[in-house]
Design an enzyme around this catalytic site. Structure first.
Site, PDB file in Angstrom:
ATOM      1  N   TYR A 125       0.202   5.063  12.144  1.00 55.30           N
ATOM      2  CA  TYR A 125       0.460   3.428  12.308  1.00 55.30           C
ATOM      3  C   TYR A 125       1.691   3.538  13.246  1.00 55.30           C
ATOM      4  O   TYR A 125       2.747   4.024  12.968  1.00 55.30           O
ATOM      5  CB  TYR A 125       0.399   2.839  11.242  1.00 55.30           C
ATOM      6  CG  TYR A 125      -0.870   2.705  10.413  1.00 55.30           C
ATOM      7  CD1 TYR A 125      -2.022   3.465  10.658  1.00 55.30           C
ATOM      8  CD2 TYR A 125      -0.978   1.541   9.522  1.00 55.30           C
ATOM      9  CE1 TYR A 125      -3.003   3.188  10.104  1.00 55.30           C
ATOM     10  CE2 TYR A 125      -2.116   1.362   8.964  1.00 55.30           C
ATOM     11  CZ  TYR A 125      -3.242   2.303   8.915  1.00 55.30           C
ATOM     12  OH  TYR A 125      -4.330   2.204   8.585  1.00 55.30           O
ATOM     13  N   ARG A 165      -3.513  -6.509  18.939  1.00 56.93           N
ATOM     14  CA  ARG A 165      -4.502  -5.134  18.752  1.00 56.93           C
ATOM     15  C   ARG A 165      -5.790  -5.714  18.366  1.00 56.93           C
ATOM     16  O   ARG A 165      -6.827  -5.449  18.976  1.00 56.93           O
ATOM     17  CB  ARG A 165      -4.064  -4.566  17.723  1.00 56.93           C
ATOM     18  CG  ARG A 165      -4.882  -3.281  17.314  1.00 56.93           C
ATOM     19  CD  ARG A 165      -4.434  -2.642  16.080  1.00 56.93           C
ATOM     20  NE  ARG A 165      -5.239  -3.105  15.020  1.00 56.93           N
ATOM     21  CZ  ARG A 165      -4.719  -3.231  13.884  1.00 56.93           C
ATOM     22  NH1 ARG A 165      -3.375  -2.603  13.652  1.00 56.93           N
ATOM     23  NH2 ARG A 165      -5.252  -3.848  12.921  1.00 56.93           N
ATOM     24  N   ARG A 206       0.870  -1.200   0.134  1.00 54.29           N
ATOM     25  CA  ARG A 206       0.034  -0.006  -0.114  1.00 54.29           C
ATOM     26  C   ARG A 206       0.851   1.322  -0.063  1.00 54.29           C
ATOM     27  O   ARG A 206       1.723   1.222   0.639  1.00 54.29           O
ATOM     28  CB  ARG A 206      -1.059  -0.112   1.207  1.00 54.29           C
ATOM     29  CG  ARG A 206      -1.864  -1.034   1.451  1.00 54.29           C
ATOM     30  CD  ARG A 206      -2.731  -0.697   2.744  1.00 54.29           C
ATOM     31  NE  ARG A 206      -3.573  -2.129   2.898  1.00 54.29           N
ATOM     32  CZ  ARG A 206      -4.610  -2.559   2.503  1.00 54.29           C
ATOM     33  NH1 ARG A 206      -4.848  -1.948   1.238  1.00 54.29           N
ATOM     34  NH2 ARG A 206      -5.208  -3.570   2.833  1.00 54.29           N
ATOM     35  N   HIS A 236       3.262  -9.287   0.731  1.00 59.87           N
ATOM     36  CA  HIS A 236       3.079  -8.772   2.136  1.00 59.87           C
ATOM     37  C   HIS A 236       4.092  -7.972   2.589  1.00 59.87           C
ATOM     38  O   HIS A 236       4.244  -7.224   3.490  1.00 59.87           O
ATOM     39  CB  HIS A 236       2.318  -8.928   2.896  1.00 59.87           C
ATOM     40  CG  HIS A 236       1.409  -8.144   3.955  1.00 59.87           C
ATOM     41  ND1 HIS A 236       1.740  -8.260   5.119  1.00 59.87           N
ATOM     42  CD2 HIS A 236       0.538  -7.370   3.848  1.00 59.87           C
ATOM     43  CE1 HIS A 236       1.072  -7.342   6.112  1.00 59.87           C
ATOM     44  NE2 HIS A 236       0.196  -6.708   5.107  1.00 59.87           N
TER      45      HIS A 236
END
Length: 706
Positions: free
Chosen positions: A485, A581, A392, A452
């Protein structure tokens, strides 16, 4: 979930004995319910009066956005799985879909109650009002009517339903209206139902002029504007009833791994149909007439349990537009500016990395050094090649522009672009096309496996030959998310690490079997095996009477093979702390199964995103950073990397910044009980409040005055 029975037979056996001892075979928590529990923790932020008001509104919007994706992806995938083979795609002995529906409805109801009973009234006390039609005065109503006639009505196209005007195709998550009419149409027919689509080009939150705002700020919603004048669209007809509505559709893209010949072309075709996947959820106004909601359910083939009556806008996410209009600093978090590592301020980044590794902890430290790393490589005449993975990166990216500039200058640029990054597919296709136009080599990873891993590699000609420089990270190369983040990144010139990074790139481009890596754990080949081995090693150490210790931080823990290994390690006496999380399927604190395991979740100002794996290993203190969660998809169906922190000083930093403060947190921490419920940790007695994120902002960041 995948289970590697051969690799974890011992763990399975131990866990089975433990579960039998407790009289239960349900040793896993339900994934969907755990995801909903995470959203309740986010909602608790919106309920917290200590948090600035506009930030509380943002948390409400985040919950709505999360729920959209929950239905678009997770619930849609369960429904699709049920349609394919008739078996629910949930963990053994999991709660039924009815329980998930009940929890979802309760969450949504509470969400709108917080909006209507707390957030909006408190905003009004600050002179910021969101007005419905009945709350507007004559001057405001006149302005809204003028706005409707000028900006809205020309774009509206009501569809009266009859055999020649069938129910229109409704786009995923779009704003629409259903209208019931009395009387007859222009042709003498009793067409009773009309559908009206709200134009997607119009803002959903409209700010009224200052002269109509009584010294404050007044807003209204597009849905309210249309509601107020909906009768004007049907001259000669009486409007008997109406409601706004929104349908959520399956948004997971799918391509046939065996049939696809060009992934980019196949994905571009799929993107065109994404807004029209099968319907999963229907939202209507709270006062929607029952027969109209039933009519919509029939049209979309949605069962009643997935119908949501909401007391407000059907898309609460759009309220973020209201927050964007308001600049009042007292209603927001105090401004925060990340620090820039002092060691990178003097000299070229390559000369610095010759001497030492550099660890970056975002967002407390700036992401700019990573951009500078690629920019320096792009402009350095001694740099011959740059390789990078992109999962991303957003529509605007200085880093991607630097790669394009490098290719313009004739450097060998290789970019592994993951086209299947959910909801970022269009942006990634755009970057892939731009990179190819300037001569970069673009590949799309491995069909069927998402790439990823977060890796960048620079090859530079120096006196002693070619030298590799690398960046390895836990988060995306995204200019916006790096500010919100929490992630770690490592800049290094260590040959033992950079050679491994180069081997990963060679594997991704050539599709050849990867050579044995010295330090990196690579999914889907070695990452799961090495994780299990490290966990089992701690168990073996504990069985020898020595301290066994595991601390791990991640977004989600769902893989059965890893959970069973953790249960076995707990039974062997290993002390285990997990900072998860989001969704967690492991049950902590069960006698004979997991009594040595604690699980906590941190939900605060920043989104916890870093993955850290610590194993005491007889005082070796092994620390790994990773792009991978402990989920089956990450371990078996993605290209992922876990990399060690080899520098002892930096290893201590990871432990002291990324783990220890989170274990002491009593402000933003929630602890998981064996029954799947979370309880909020709070200071007791004279105990001092300790918030991990707040501490890191103070020690690493550069706060700005208000």
């Amino acid at each position: 979930m995948s289970t590697s029975s051969n690799r974890t037979r011992g763990a399975n056996k131990s866990a089975s004995k433990s579960s039998a001892a407790t009289g239960s075979t349900d040793i896993f928590l339900n994934r969907e319910l755990s995801q909903l529990a995470f959203n309740r923790r986010v909602l608790a932020q919106a309920e917290d009066p200590a948090i600035p008001l506009l930030e509380r509104l943002r948390y409400l919007c985040i919950v709505s956005s999360n729920l959209d994706e929950f239905f678009e992806v997770r619930i849609a995938s369960l429904l699709a799985q049920n349609q394919r083979d008739g078996t629910p795609n949930i963990l053994p002995a999991a709660e039924p879909m009815e329980r998930i529906a009940d929890e979802s409805h309760a969450l949504v109801e509470r969400q709108y109650a917080v909006l209507n009973q707390e957030i909006l009234p408190q905003l009004a006390s600050h002179g910021i009002r969101l007005l419905r039609h009945e709350d507007r005065n004559d001057a405001q109503r006149a302005w809204v009517r003028s706005y409707f006639e000028r900006e809205v009505r020309p774009l509206l196209t009501p569809i009266g339903l009859d055999p020649a005007h069938p129910f229109p195709q409704v786009v995923n998550k779009s704003l629409n209206f259903i209208v019931e009419l009395a009387g007859k149409d222009a042709f003498g027919r009793a067409t009773a139902i009309a559908i009206l689509k709200a134009p997607r080009v119009l803002p959903r939150v409209i700010k009224l002029p200052p002269e109509l705002s009584d010294g404050g700020m007044v807003f209204c919603l597009l849905s309210s504007v249309i509601h107020a004048h909906i009768a004007d669209l049907f001259s000669g007809r009486e409007v008997l009833g109406y409601s706004q509505f929104r349908v959520t559709r399956n948004s997971d893209l799918w391509v046939d791994d065996e049939e696809v010949k060009n992934l980019r072309e196949a994905l571009q075709s799929e993107l065109q149909t994404r807004p029209f996947g099968f319907a999963v959820r229907l939202e209507v106004a709270k006062n929607c007439p029952e027969h109209l909601s039933h009519f919509l359910l029939e049209q979309f083939a949605i069962p009643a349990r997935r119908l949501y009556h909401v007391d407000g806008p059907v898309n609460m996410v759009r309220l973020i537009e209201m927050a964007d209009h308001i600049s009042e600093p007292t209603l927001r978090f105090s401004p925060f500016h990340p620090s820039f590592p002092a060691r990178l301020s003097d000299g070229s980044i390559f000369s610095i990395l010759h001497k030492q590794d550099v660890l970056l902890h975002h967002p407390f430290q700036s992401f700019q050094p990573v951009v500078d790393f690629i920019r320096s490589a792009a402009g350095d005449p001694n740099v011959l090649a740059i390789k990078q993975t992109i999962y991303r990166t957003g529509m605007n990216s200085d880093l991607m522009e630097a790669l394009i500039a490098a290719a313009h200058r004739g450097k060998e640029v290789t970019v592994v672009v993951e086209l299947m990054a959910r909801f970022d597919e269009a942006a990634n296709i755009n970057w892939a096309e731009r990179l190819e136009r300037v001569g970069a080599q673009v590949v799309y990873g491995v069909v069927g496996l998402k790439t990823h891993a977060k890796l960048a590699l620079v090859l530079r000609r120096e006196e002693n030959g070619l030298r590799y420089y690398a960046h390895l990270g836990t988060g995306n190369y995204h200019p916006t998310t790096t500010k919100f983040y929490t992630d770690f990144g490592l800049l290094t010139a260590r040959p033992e690490l950079t050679r491994d990074v180069n081997e990963v790139f060679l594997h991704l481009t050539s599709l050849a079997k990867p050579k044995k890596l010295n330090h990196l754990w690579l999914a889907p080949f070695t990452l799961q095996k090495e994780l299990i081995r490290a966990i089992q090693n701690e168990a073996a150490i504990a069985r020898e009477g020595k301290p066994g210790r595991i601390i791990a931080k991640m977004n989600a823990l769902l893989d059965e093979s890893v959970i069973r290994a953790l249960y076995a390690a707990s039974s062997a006496g290993v002390k285990i702390d997990l900072i998860v999380r989001g969704a967690c399927a492991l049950r902590p604190g069960v006698a004979g199964l997991s009594e040595n395991i604690r699980v906590r979740s941190i939900v605060g100002r920043f989104l916890e995103h870093s993955r850290i794996f610590y194993f005491r290993n007889n005082l070796a203190h092994d620390v790994y950073l990773s792009s991978a969660d402990w989920m089956s998809r990450n371990l078996f169906r993605r290209i992922e990397v876990a990399f060690p922190v080899l520098d002892k000083t930096l290893k201590k930093r990871v432990i002291n910044e990324g783990l220890n403060p989170y274990l002491k947190d009593n402000v933003n921490a929630w602890e998981l009980d064996a029954d799947g419920r979370y309880h909020h940790k709070k200071p007791r007695g004279k105990q001092k409040a300790c918030g991990a994120q707040q501490l890191l902002m103070q020690t690493l960041g550069t706060p700005l005055s208000k």
